[in-house]
Design an enzyme around this catalytic site. Sequence first.
Site, mmCIF file in Angstrom:
data_model
loop_
_atom_site.group_PDB
_atom_site.id
_atom_site.type_symbol
_atom_site.label_atom_id
_atom_site.label_comp_id
_atom_site.label_asym_id
_atom_site.label_seq_id
_atom_site.Cartn_x
_atom_site.Cartn_y
_atom_site.Cartn_z
ATOM 1 N N GLY A 10 -13.468 -41.661 18.790
ATOM 2 C CA GLY A 10 -14.926 -41.248 19.377
ATOM 3 C C GLY A 10 -15.583 -40.915 18.016
ATOM 4 O O GLY A 10 -15.263 -41.827 17.462
ATOM 5 N N TYR A 130 -16.335 -25.108 29.350
ATOM 6 C CA TYR A 130 -16.478 -26.035 27.990
ATOM 7 C C TYR A 130 -16.229 -24.969 26.216
ATOM 8 O O TYR A 130 -15.161 -24.881 25.398
ATOM 9 C CB TYR A 130 -17.126 -26.853 27.942
ATOM 10 C CG TYR A 130 -17.469 -27.203 26.536
ATOM 11 C CD1 TYR A 130 -15.622 -28.189 25.922
ATOM 12 C CD2 TYR A 130 -18.448 -27.710 26.617
ATOM 13 C CE1 TYR A 130 -16.606 -29.167 24.540
ATOM 14 C CE2 TYR A 130 -18.644 -28.095 24.224
ATOM 15 C CZ TYR A 130 -17.423 -29.263 24.268
ATOM 16 O OH TYR A 130 -17.844 -29.481 22.875
ATOM 17 N N LYS A 134 -13.128 -23.931 23.294
ATOM 18 C CA LYS A 134 -13.977 -24.030 22.331
ATOM 19 C C LYS A 134 -13.780 -23.106 21.101
ATOM 20 O O LYS A 134 -13.309 -22.578 19.891
ATOM 21 C CB LYS A 134 -15.249 -24.698 22.067
ATOM 22 C CG LYS A 134 -15.203 -25.786 22.701
ATOM 23 C CD LYS A 134 -14.595 -27.210 21.672
ATOM 24 C CE LYS A 134 -15.167 -27.804 20.828
ATOM 25 N NZ LYS A 134 -13.402 -28.810 20.101
#
Length: 301
Positions: A10, A130, A134
């Site tokens: 990434g 999301y 997290k």
Amino acid sequence: MNILVTGANGQLGNEIQLVAKKSQDNYIFTDVCEGYRKLDITNREDIRRMVAENDIRCIINCAAYTNVDKAESNVDLCELLNATAPENLALAMKEVGGLLVHISTDYVFGGDPYNTPCREDQKGTPTGVYGKMKLHAEEKIEAVGVDHIIIRTAWLYSEFGHNFVKTMLKLTADKPALKVVFDQCGTPTYAGDLAEVIFHIVESRAYRGHTGIYHFSDEGVTSWYDFTKMIAMFAGHTSCDIQPCHSDEFPSPVTRPAYSVLDKTKLKETFGVKIPYWLDSLLVCMKNMKVVSPEFDAAKG
């Protein structure tokens, strides 16, 4: 020390590969794609085996499900990758007395109308799946009791992978006109700067006695509209007419934070780091990509 890096292909993982070249420690890079050692971070036994066979004493977790919109319809997968997997990594490091460095996000905020930079001790108010997952990861890591450095960051971009800078470079080159939202404010963050900070914290062993949650982004504040204007200017894409617009002109399944500027005082004071201004870092990144116009090519960076 043997250090395991997940999500190595990434944006951040690639930048850590670059800074790791100057290390005396041994970095092991893993990902699910070809060219890397394979590690299933959703499988606790796979992690334990990797840790035992390689005497891992630190894990830097760069792996995540990052498609904010699709997370709304892929709740289980987002939870698995963004909450359960970090918990697995935390448990593995807890068992060997190691350190987990985990990357979190400004999306843990957004539900309240903030107008001052968000602090680490501020209550999380995520507005979508999301951000919720997290935040769950942070809570799970803390519950495990492992030594940890959780770094919340924002608006990440780099020379690698897909990101806002690359998208805007293409759009401002190809389109005669473009609308970009101006009512979402934050700080663009060059993944190379974040990699350097992680490298400093781990390599100097400065995390000892200072584990916890920290904020990191580059310095300054801007909107997506102003960010785009500077990308286009540095690239010399002057023919594209870039206009500001409101977020509701681009319907989305999730409400994004309107103001997610992060207060970095704690990180700067604890680890003694100096953070670059976002425009300076943008120019550095674009120079590395070789997309800067001659007008700015001789500028600092």
